[in-house]
Design an enzyme around this catalytic site. Structure first.
Site, mmCIF file in Angstrom:
data_model
loop_
_atom_site.group_PDB
_atom_site.id
_atom_site.type_symbol
_atom_site.label_atom_id
_atom_site.label_comp_id
_atom_site.label_asym_id
_atom_site.label_seq_id
_atom_site.Cartn_x
_atom_site.Cartn_y
_atom_site.Cartn_z
ATOM 1 C CB ALA A 1 22.754 -13.824 44.405
ATOM 2 C CG ASN A 6 26.322 -6.211 40.711
ATOM 3 O OD1 ASN A 6 26.355 -5.293 39.894
ATOM 4 N ND2 ASN A 6 27.405 -6.612 41.356
ATOM 5 C CG HIS A 65 19.538 -11.057 47.653
ATOM 6 N ND1 HIS A 65 20.369 -9.986 47.874
ATOM 7 C CD2 HIS A 65 20.362 -12.125 47.469
ATOM 8 C CE1 HIS A 65 21.628 -10.385 47.809
ATOM 9 N NE2 HIS A 65 21.647 -11.675 47.565
#
Length: 267
Positions: free
Chosen positions: A125, A190, A220
């Site tokens: 992602a 992850n 993120h």
């Protein structure tokens, strides 16, 4: 000749990848088999996509795949990775959190050199992995990863111990290293492990996880400082409708990697 793809995992991301291989990369790849730790779910997946259900990794490897795509969990990935790499089969990994298991990274690198196999880390992602790796080659990089997610995407994490998260106020639920983060939130970070592997390492990459009811996307934010200069990479990725703990973008990152591996022009 088409390359043969086998899967480890039969969940939401594996379903997206498997379906889209036939729609977006039909001239280059075909899916041949799947292995999963849960027999019934794996059998349903195999029937849905008309592929073989391998009862073990050995049986999967007997079908001679050109690539094995892992889209299950850090625990499953850690359990099967060494056997696949030792057999000389290239592996594409989504659950990069597996590398937080002590000794696994060194073991896989050693086996890879011996067998001639390679392990490809899907970007998942996030992006800018090329920048991160280039920056770390220039010298030490200070890396901080801030994950901000809606509460429902964090529910069930071992670190919470069954505790319900506020549906009205933002709260920091974790601060520590990337290695610690993946242990406490195995389905959620992850991204942080991938950034750590590209830069400062699992023990020196700092991670913050924030539960924020105002968030629609999974955010993120990766901050890098080093000899190269400074960089901030921010990605707001939509949670997968079928599984809010993961981003659909992660599945498409595997498809993008497969396209690079088969195409005449790559990066």
């Amino acid at each position: 000749m088409k390359k043969r793809i086998a899967f480890v995992g039969c969940g939401n991301l594996a379903s997206i990848i498997c379906q889209q291989i036939g729609l977006t990369l039909p001239d280059d790849y075909e899916v041949c088999a799947v292995y999963g730790p849960h027999f019934d779910f794996t059998e349903q997946f195999a029937q849905r996509f008309h592929i073989a259900h391998a009862p073990s990794i050995a049986a999967l490897l007997d079908l001679n795949p050109d690539y094995v795509v892992e889209a299950d969990s850090p625990a499953t990935c850690a359990a099967v990775m060494s056997e696949i790499v030792k057999a000389g089969v290239p592996m594409i990994v989504l659950s990069t959190g597996a590398f937080a298991q002590p000794g696994l990274l060194d073991q896989v690198q050693c086996l890879s050199r011996q067998s001639g196999s390679q392990v490809y880390l899907a970007s998942g992602a996030i992006g800018a992995l090329d920048l991160m790796q280039a920056a770390s080659l220039m010298g030490p990089v200070e890396t901080t990863v801030i994950n901000r997610k809606p509460p429902h995407s964090l529910e069930g994490a071992p670190a919470l111990g069954g505790r319900a998260l506020s549906q009205t106020e933002a709260a920091q639920v974790f601060s520590g290293s990337a290695r610690e983060a993946i242990q406490f939130f195995p389905q959620n970070v992850n991204v942080a492990v991938t950034a750590a592997l590209m830069t400062a390492g699992l023990d020196d990459t700092r991670v913050e996880i924030i539960s924020d009811p105002a968030m629609v996307f999974n955010s993120h934010q990766i901050e890098l400082k080093g000899r190269f200069g400074r960089a901030m990479v921010t990605i707001d990725s939509a949670p997968s409708p079928q599984n809010p703990k993961s981003s659909e973008l992660a599945a498409w990152s595997v498809l993008a990697l497969l396209k690079r591996l088969s195409g005449p022009l790559t990066f």
